[in-house]
Write a protein that holds these residues in place. Sequence first.
Motif, short mmCIF file in Angstrom:
data_model
loop_
_atom_site.label_atom_id
_atom_site.label_comp_id
_atom_site.label_asym_id
_atom_site.label_seq_id
_atom_site.Cartn_x
_atom_site.Cartn_y
_atom_site.Cartn_z
N GLN A 48 0.85 -1.18 0.00
CA GLN A 48 0.00 0.00 0.00
C GLN A 48 0.90 1.24 0.00
O GLN A 48 2.12 1.13 0.02
N ALA A 49 0.29 2.41 -0.04
CA ALA A 49 1.06 3.65 -0.13
C ALA A 49 2.00 3.82 1.05
O ALA A 49 3.08 4.42 0.92
N GLY A 52 5.24 2.76 0.11
CA GLY A 52 5.52 3.12 -1.27
C GLY A 52 6.97 3.43 -1.57
O GLY A 52 7.44 3.21 -2.69
N TYR A 247 9.41 9.00 -4.05
CA TYR A 247 8.00 8.61 -4.01
C TYR A 247 7.10 9.78 -3.64
O TYR A 247 5.99 9.91 -4.16
N PRO A 251 4.73 9.46 -7.29
CA PRO A 251 4.54 8.11 -6.76
C PRO A 251 4.19 7.03 -7.79
O PRO A 251 4.17 5.86 -7.43
N GLU A 252 3.90 7.39 -9.03
CA GLU A 252 3.35 6.41 -9.96
C GLU A 252 4.24 5.20 -10.19
O GLU A 252 3.72 4.06 -10.26
N ASN A 255 3.64 3.06 -7.26
CA ASN A 255 2.24 2.64 -7.22
C ASN A 255 1.95 1.52 -8.20
O ASN A 255 1.12 0.64 -7.93
N ARG A 259 0.20 -1.97 -7.06
CA ARG A 259 -0.99 -2.56 -7.67
C ARG A 259 -0.71 -3.96 -8.19
O ARG A 259 -1.58 -4.84 -8.16
N GLU A 267 -6.57 2.58 -7.09
CA GLU A 267 -5.81 3.81 -7.33
C GLU A 267 -6.27 4.90 -6.38
O GLU A 267 -5.45 5.68 -5.86
N ILE A 270 -4.71 4.29 -2.95
CA ILE A 270 -3.27 4.57 -2.95
C ILE A 270 -3.02 6.07 -2.91
O ILE A 270 -2.20 6.56 -2.12
N HIS A 274 -1.15 8.38 -0.13
CA HIS A 274 -0.01 9.24 -0.47
C HIS A 274 -0.28 10.67 -0.03
O HIS A 274 0.58 11.33 0.57
#
Length: 337
Positions: A48-49, A52, A247, A251-252, A255, A259, A267, A270, A274
């Motif tokens: 999870q975030a 991250g 991050y 963050p993508e 992320n 996922r 999304e 997440i 963030h």
Amino acid sequence: MPVQEPGMSLTRRSLLSVAAASSIAAFTPLSRVHAATPVKLLLSWFAQAEVGGFYQALAKGFYAQEGLDVQIDMGGPQVNTMQILAAGRADFVTGYDFQTLRGIQGGMPLLTVMSSFQHDLQGLMTHDNITDLAQLRNHPILISSPAHASYWGWLCKKFGYSPAQAKPYTFNLQPFFLNPEMAVQAYASSEPYEAQQHNVPVHFFPFADLGYPPYGTPVLTTHEFADKNDATTQAFVHASLLGWQDYMRDPEPGNALIRKANPRMTEGQIMFGHNAMAKANVVEGGDTKTLGLGCMTEARWQATYQFMVENDLLDKTVNWQSAFTSKFTDRAKVMPA
């Protein structure tokens, strides 16, 4: 939090099918890939975030640049990370300061080498008619079993709650949604999102604002591992801190791996997580402006030790100084961007 079978992992070699990681091979010499040191990180919960930064370090190749081949395994409610670490089946784990000190009390040679967050994201979530936690006297409060060994006694002393107010929290928020008098333990980046999805107006009260001292999402190893693998530990800490720094900006990449590891993580969840971390400034706040990301101080660890002793959670003879070292973050010196 979303539920998924524990024990799933994501390694650097498995990322070639993920677009976010495709750049790793482009700048990593083949000879270095073959010479990479394998490292296993075991998370205390699912992807999870809130973890991250580690996935970001994997996606952006920061671990690979340090000569590490890092595997990230997810934990969960049935995974005892400390036992797995002590048995040598993981090199690093994410943990909790209270858990670490109790482990040391039990004879485990635990060592915290960095902290992802400068304070914990734990708190209480109430309906929006509550403006002060003192108003919760005599109200039912959903509390998980681990809370009784961390902050529940402290809350009772601080706000005059009675033990009878505590009701079992099974990470199902339906009782809270149905009862306007009820409060529930919450993580700033998690339960408030679910309330938002159900159109339930809430207030969140972070414990850190009330003097709750522990750090958040620390990384642990054992004294033996750190002593025998100083360079590997240093490389892992440095790359992880670069991952957290990166991050919080974009963050993508991380992320995408979250996922992949945990498909139930949406999304929306997440990004809420963030944004909650950014709002609370947990990665780049506190002492990081002068000491760098991941930093820990003796004063904060002593405060956590004293908190536990005063709330009958720890024997006062415990050697709390052995619970952490700042040498790896001091050497890394990754400053807020």
